[in-house]
Design an enzyme around this catalytic site. Structure first.
Site, short mmCIF file in Angstrom:
data_model
loop_
_atom_site.label_atom_id
_atom_site.label_comp_id
_atom_site.label_asym_id
_atom_site.label_seq_id
_atom_site.Cartn_x
_atom_site.Cartn_y
_atom_site.Cartn_z
N ASP A 9 0.88 -1.16 0.00
CA ASP A 9 0.00 0.00 0.00
C ASP A 9 0.92 1.21 0.00
O ASP A 9 1.55 1.53 1.00
CB ASP A 9 -0.89 -0.02 1.25
CG ASP A 9 -1.69 1.27 1.43
OD1 ASP A 9 -1.68 2.10 0.51
OD2 ASP A 9 -2.31 1.43 2.49
N LYS A 70 2.81 11.24 -3.42
CA LYS A 70 1.77 10.58 -4.21
C LYS A 70 0.86 11.58 -4.91
O LYS A 70 0.33 11.31 -5.98
CB LYS A 70 0.95 9.68 -3.29
CG LYS A 70 -0.02 8.76 -4.00
CD LYS A 70 -0.63 7.82 -3.01
CE LYS A 70 -1.64 6.89 -3.61
NZ LYS A 70 -2.20 6.00 -2.58
N GLU A 147 -7.45 0.57 -4.25
CA GLU A 147 -7.38 0.52 -2.78
C GLU A 147 -8.69 0.08 -2.13
O GLU A 147 -8.66 -0.80 -1.26
CB GLU A 147 -6.89 1.87 -2.25
CG GLU A 147 -5.39 2.01 -2.48
CD GLU A 147 -4.89 3.44 -2.48
OE1 GLU A 147 -5.66 4.34 -2.07
OE2 GLU A 147 -3.75 3.67 -2.89
N ASP A 169 -13.16 5.25 1.43
CA ASP A 169 -11.70 5.27 1.61
C ASP A 169 -11.18 6.70 1.48
O ASP A 169 -11.07 7.23 0.38
CB ASP A 169 -11.07 4.35 0.55
CG ASP A 169 -9.55 4.36 0.60
OD1 ASP A 169 -8.96 5.11 1.41
OD2 ASP A 169 -8.93 3.63 -0.19
#
Lengths: 579, 113
Positions: A9, A70, A147, A169
């Site tokens: 992850d 990211k 994810e 999420d």
């Protein structure tokens, strides 16, 4: 023995690596910590730091530290790290390399393959960049999975009963919502929606702005120009946010934040949860809107949902639970640690690919509609850029669709094919993600048939080809030309560059072995001091950092006596702090 | 060319749930990872017949039982006025394919279940 595939992850704020071992999912700990902060830094010796230590030095050396990389993935941007510039892929690769090493240390075996999770709403370019980061880190990315889908796997992969789940999420930088049906051993994503630039970082930013405004109003100082003060404010804002998850008020205190016109500026204010929730209300509303869109995409109503699963650290914000409770009428689940369940799902998928278990089959969808533009009619008016959707959102992956088009005028030898992502009937309102020319068509009348094939692979990446039907003349591309990207040789260069950074560490360790005992002792103490950074006041921390800097410069200049002098002082502080 | 029902190995009058279970079984045997084309075939078969609206659409557009020329003739000959309304034609079209749609779209009995 099957080749080990690890599950990663790669998060905006935190990253984890997991494997399936003897049928159990295990998030691998490094120094007893399962979570690796997604920070990369360069220390005084030009040594690379990843994780906790990089996060600690962010306060004092923001210019030598990179966080939340990211958010920049897939963009044509370079970030500055201690005077050198790096592509976002390279910084991500450094984090991946560290995770790879953590896994290798655990399994005592080289690891070369990984399943990496990406936000469901990551675009093609962002997925491409993630895969490139893997390559630079020396990892073959055998699959990228979404994810929320990974989280659903971790929650329900082994369940037998039918269950419909809503996965909410909210991470550090991205938001996804997916509706998942689990039935008869198939984990089937029915719909997915999101926002790839919305997350906990935005909440921090709201608090940062609030603090900056406060400083401006009460002390007449613009702290924006002071990078160190700003780094401390960022950390304080983040801390206040965490406190507000459990408490109605948070105090924000930073002494000696900076100097202004000869006077020391202290920061001291209180933030209430109510005020904080008002600051982030727009963001939360946006996520609830996305929930509605996902529900509509799955053609379900709240009554059809059996379970809500919360993923990502930002879902600890109490008002998110409240809002979801109001929408669905029951409490969301978070039994599996919201910080770890994505990595666990990645490991489960990795085990499936590695042939370890086949208890569940995964069917995922694309959150985007892909299509092209053609001459046609828009609102019954002639329009040259009418959008022709080819693969619709929420279609299962992989998917391959072909549409036929005809040339518009006699003797047309060239067709310009543009590929868009979006739903607007006007192609120009959608995101253009690539274009190419099909040249050398037959010299015939208008009406020459050209077929266009779009195919989405299991990683959610798009491949496009066009063919003149009569002759078979073909042209194909993989959509990756939106950003000037890494070609093979630049990838190799990047890999060498990053490897070199890591080798410096190794070289340094080698040197350490031949060092004088007092220097070895000094290094040990420095490491010990660094480990304490999180638990001590900023004042103590700065004192220690100053001593550590002095120690380092003395080691460099070879004055071992002075090294000892500073080491004693550092040892005193550590003794005082530990007692 | 196999029909969606043949691909999923279900009867044409199967219920929504029977079709779904058949689809899930097929997916388990042919996961998306293994044979992309096979999976897509199963997936599109399911999408085509998964519920009543999609079965009706499929029945309408894939079994053109209707003879449009004959329908037009009929429309002209039975029209009371010289102009034919879209509604009128639509009624005729529905009438001519009604039986087929009825059969594939699920029987009345199931609708009451």
């Amino acid at each position: 023995m099957n080749e080990i595939i690890i599950g990663i992850d790669l998060g905006t704020t935190n990253s984890e690596v997991a494997i399936v071992e003897n049928g159990q999912v295990l998030v691998i700990a490094d120094n007893n910590k399962k979570i690796l902060p997604s920070f990369v830094g360069i220390d005084d010796q030009g040594d690379i730091l990843v994780g906790e230590s990089a996060r600690n030095q962010y306060l004092v050396y923001p210019e030598r530290t990179v966080k939340s990389i990211k958010r920049l993935m897939g963009q044509d941007i370079q970030v500055n790290l201690a005077g050198h510039t790096y592509a976002p892929q390279e910084i991500s690769a450094i984090i991946l390399k560290r995770l790879k090493a953590i896994a290798e240390q655990h399994v005592r075996h080289p690891v070369n393959k990984a399943v990496i999770t990406v936000p469901a709403y990551f675009s093609d370019a962002q997925r491409q960049a993630t895969r490139e980061a893997g390559k630079i880190a020396g990892l073959e990315v055998v699959r990228m999975i979404n994810e929320p889908t990974a989280a659903a796997l971790a929650y329900g992969g082994s369940q037998l009963e039918q269950k419909r789940m809503l996965v909410y999420d909210l991470g550090g930088g991205t938001f996804d919502v997916s509706v998942v049906n689990i039935e008869a051993g198939v984990v089937e994503v029915l719909s997915s929606h999101g926002d790839n630039h919305l997350g906990g970082d935005d909440f921090d930013q709201q608090i940062i702005e609030y603090i900056l405004d406060h400083l401006q109003e009460t002390q007449g100082v613009d702290a924006r120009r002071h990078s160190k003060a700003l780094a401390r404010i960022t950390r304080a804002a983040e801390h206040a946010k965490l406190v507000l998850s459990d408490e109605p008020y948070a105090r924000i205190e930073e002494e000696y934040l900076l100097e202004h016109e000869g006077a020391a500026i202290h920061l001291s204010l209180e933030l209430s949860r109510i005020d904080y929730e008002a600051m982030i209300e727009d963001s939360i509303n946006a996520t609830i809107d996305a929930v509605h869109i996902a529900m509509k995409g799955a053609k379900l109503t709240p009554a059809d949902i059996d379970e809500i699963v919360l993923v990502g650290g930002s879902t600890r914000t109490p008002c998110i639970r409240e809002r979801l409770f109001n929408e669905f009428g029951f409490e969301p689940h978070s039994e599996v640690d919201p910080d770890l369940c994505v990595a666990m799902g990645a490991a489960i998928q990795a085990a499936m690919i590695g042939g370890q278990e086949v208890s569940a089959v995964l069917v995922d969808v694309t959150p985007y509609t892909y299509g092209t533009s053609a001459i046609g009619y828009l609102n019954s008016d002639y329009y040259p850029f009418t959008y022709v959707p080819i693969i619709h959102k929420n279609t299962a992956l992989p998917n391959r669709k072909t549409e036929a088009f005809v040339t518009n005028h006699d003797g047309q030898e060239v067709v310009n094919v543009t590929i868009y992502q979006g739903e607007d009937p006007d192609a120009l309102n959608n995101i253009k993600i690539g274009e190419f020319l099909v040249e050398g068509l037959q010299n015939v009348e208008a009406g020459n048939v050209v077929t266009l094939t779009l195919s989405l692979d299991l990683n959610g990446m798009l491949h496009v080809s066009a063919q003149e039907k009569a002759t078979g003349l073909e042209k194909s591309i993989t959509i990756k030309n939106v950003i000037p990207r890494f070609e093979k040789d630049t990838l190799d260069t990047a890999r060498h560059r990053i490897n070199k950074l890591f080798r410096q560490n190794d070289a340094l360790r080698a040197v350490v072995k031949n060092e004088a005992p007092e220097i070895v002792e000094a290094r040990k103490l420095s490491a010990k001091a660094e480990a304490l950074f999180d638990k001590v006041s900023n004042e103590d921390k700065e004192d220690m950092i100053e001593l550590m800097e002095n120690i380092n410069s003395c080691i460099e200049s070879g004055s071992n006596e002075r090294v000892q002098e500073y080491t004693v002082k550092l040892a005193d502080i550590i003794y005082y702090l530990e007692s | 060319m196999k029909t969606p029902y043949e691909i999923l190995e279900v009867a044409e009058h199967a219920s929504d749930n029977e079709i779904k279970q058949a689809y899930l079984q097929k997916v388990k045997l042919n996961p998306p990872d293994c044979d992309h084309e096979k999976f897509q075939q199963i997936y599109s078969a399911y999408e085509t017949v998964k519920n009543k609206p999609s079965r009706e659409k499929y029945a309408l557009f894939n079994f053109p039982e209707a003879d449009f020329d004959a329908l037009l003739e009929q429309a002209f000959s039975t029209a009371q006025t010289s102009s034919i309304s879209a509604d009128h034609f639509d009624q005729l079209l529905r009438a001519s394919i009604g039986d087929k749609t009825f059969l594939i779209g699920g029987s009345k009995k199931q609708a009451h279940e």
